[in-house]
Scaffold this motif. Sequence first.
Motif, PDB file in Angstrom:
ATOM      1  N   LEU A  62       0.531  -1.204  -0.300  1.00  0.00           N
ATOM      2  CA  LEU A  62      -0.259  -0.054  -0.057  1.00  0.00           C
ATOM      3  C   LEU A  62       0.988   1.450   0.036  1.00  0.00           C
ATOM      4  O   LEU A  62       1.977   1.374   0.413  1.00  0.00           O
ATOM      5  N   SER A  63       0.260   2.394  -0.908  1.00  0.00           N
ATOM      6  CA  SER A  63       1.293   3.448  -1.188  1.00  0.00           C
ATOM      7  C   SER A  63       0.418   4.608  -1.154  1.00  0.00           C
ATOM      8  O   SER A  63      -0.647   4.769  -1.306  1.00  0.00           O
ATOM      9  N   ALA A  64       0.833   5.925  -0.190  1.00  0.00           N
ATOM     10  CA  ALA A  64       0.467   7.265  -0.392  1.00  0.00           C
ATOM     11  C   ALA A  64       0.900   7.955  -1.375  1.00  0.00           C
ATOM     12  O   ALA A  64       1.324   7.465  -2.286  1.00  0.00           O
ATOM     13  N   GLU A  65       0.006   8.952  -2.404  1.00  0.00           N
ATOM     14  CA  GLU A  65      -0.053   9.560  -3.314  1.00  0.00           C
ATOM     15  C   GLU A  65       1.008  10.637  -3.278  1.00  0.00           C
ATOM     16  O   GLU A  65       1.794  11.373  -4.184  1.00  0.00           O
ATOM     17  N   ASN A  66       0.909  11.073  -1.715  1.00  0.00           N
ATOM     18  CA  ASN A  66       2.282  12.172  -1.657  1.00  0.00           C
ATOM     19  C   ASN A  66       2.662  11.791  -0.305  1.00  0.00           C
ATOM     20  O   ASN A  66       1.641  11.683  -0.237  1.00  0.00           O
ATOM     21  N   CYS A  67       3.374  13.315  -0.286  1.00  0.00           N
ATOM     22  CA  CYS A  67       3.370  13.197   1.791  1.00  0.00           C
ATOM     23  C   CYS A  67       3.871  14.525   1.289  1.00  0.00           C
ATOM     24  O   CYS A  67       4.370  15.593   0.523  1.00  0.00           O
ATOM     25  N   ALA A  68       4.033  15.462   2.624  1.00  0.00           N
ATOM     26  CA  ALA A  68       4.861  16.534   2.669  1.00  0.00           C
ATOM     27  C   ALA A  68       5.882  16.747   3.358  1.00  0.00           C
ATOM     28  O   ALA A  68       6.519  16.031   3.517  1.00  0.00           O
ATOM     29  N   ASP A  69       6.206  18.454   2.832  1.00  0.00           N
ATOM     30  CA  ASP A  69       8.107  18.246   2.734  1.00  0.00           C
ATOM     31  C   ASP A  69       8.120  19.295   4.128  1.00  0.00           C
ATOM     32  O   ASP A  69       8.692  19.117   4.051  1.00  0.00           O
ATOM     33  N   LYS A  70       7.248  19.351   5.274  1.00  0.00           N
ATOM     34  CA  LYS A  70       7.289  19.293   6.755  1.00  0.00           C
ATOM     35  C   LYS A  70       6.841  18.232   7.531  1.00  0.00           C
ATOM     36  O   LYS A  70       6.034  17.629   6.896  1.00  0.00           O
ATOM     37  N   GLU A  71       8.215  18.073   8.511  1.00  0.00           N
ATOM     38  CA  GLU A  71       7.365  16.671   9.406  1.00  0.00           C
ATOM     39  C   GLU A  71       6.237  16.831  10.462  1.00  0.00           C
ATOM     40  O   GLU A  71       5.599  15.846  10.111  1.00  0.00           O
TER      41      GLU A  71
END
Length: 251
Positions: A62-71
């Motif tokens: 399972l994968s996401a399509e994106n994630c944030a560039d901040k923690e």
Amino acid sequence: MRKKIVAGNWKMNTTVPEGVQLAKEVVAKAVEVPSDVKLIIATPATHLVPVAEVVKGSVVGLSAENCADKEKGAYTGEISAAMVASTGAQYTILGHSERRQYYGETDEKLVEKTKLALANGLGVILCVGETLEEREAGKHFDVVGAQTLNVLNHFSAEDMKNIIIAYEPVWAIGTGKTATADQAEEIHAFIRKTLADKFGAQVADDTTILYGGSCKPSNANELFAKSDIDGGLIGGAALKAEDFIQIALSF
Ligand code: PGA
């Protein structure tokens, strides 16, 4: 030896119940796929928790399509790599051309996103690819080489164990226009050479490089027959379990 992978990118399609149903169909049919082919589905963020339940114990990743560039913190609307990992997802797509084109995803942001994804134990499917204009101007090697190195220059050979590359010529995405197998192979070989120059032959040989852009049951065979094409990142055809599995049977 690098892995063969077929990954479905659902994009902004399906409601949660529809997505759960599609995931169930993929899991049911996944038994037909030989064990040396890894299946992954990338779903909208809203679907990750219920779909994680569906794929649990199956061979489907399972994968996401994106994630944030901040923690973490005051970034309204963003979803962090830690949040993605906490759903049970094992991967995230990063740098899809639609994100580069419509949401201002730069190579600099991709470096941050990739760092955070890896730090949270996620595998990264890093997308690169030229536009039609760039290809017609003969710049496709330069563009793809720069997109690859602008991010990967910040990572080590060890990190590469958790990075998959997807070559997706923008002019072939959702257009029905597939790159010919020879056109795709030419760029895949170039990406592998770029990796060899940067990280050495072993890392280059071990890295999975996927093709994406109107890949479907009728053309997957020819594409996957090429020595540097290790599978596909599938958009439209991943929305039908039967087509998606058919593609995974095309090696
Ligand atoms: P497509 O999309 O298969 O619908 O062309 C591929 C992708 O964008 O990942």
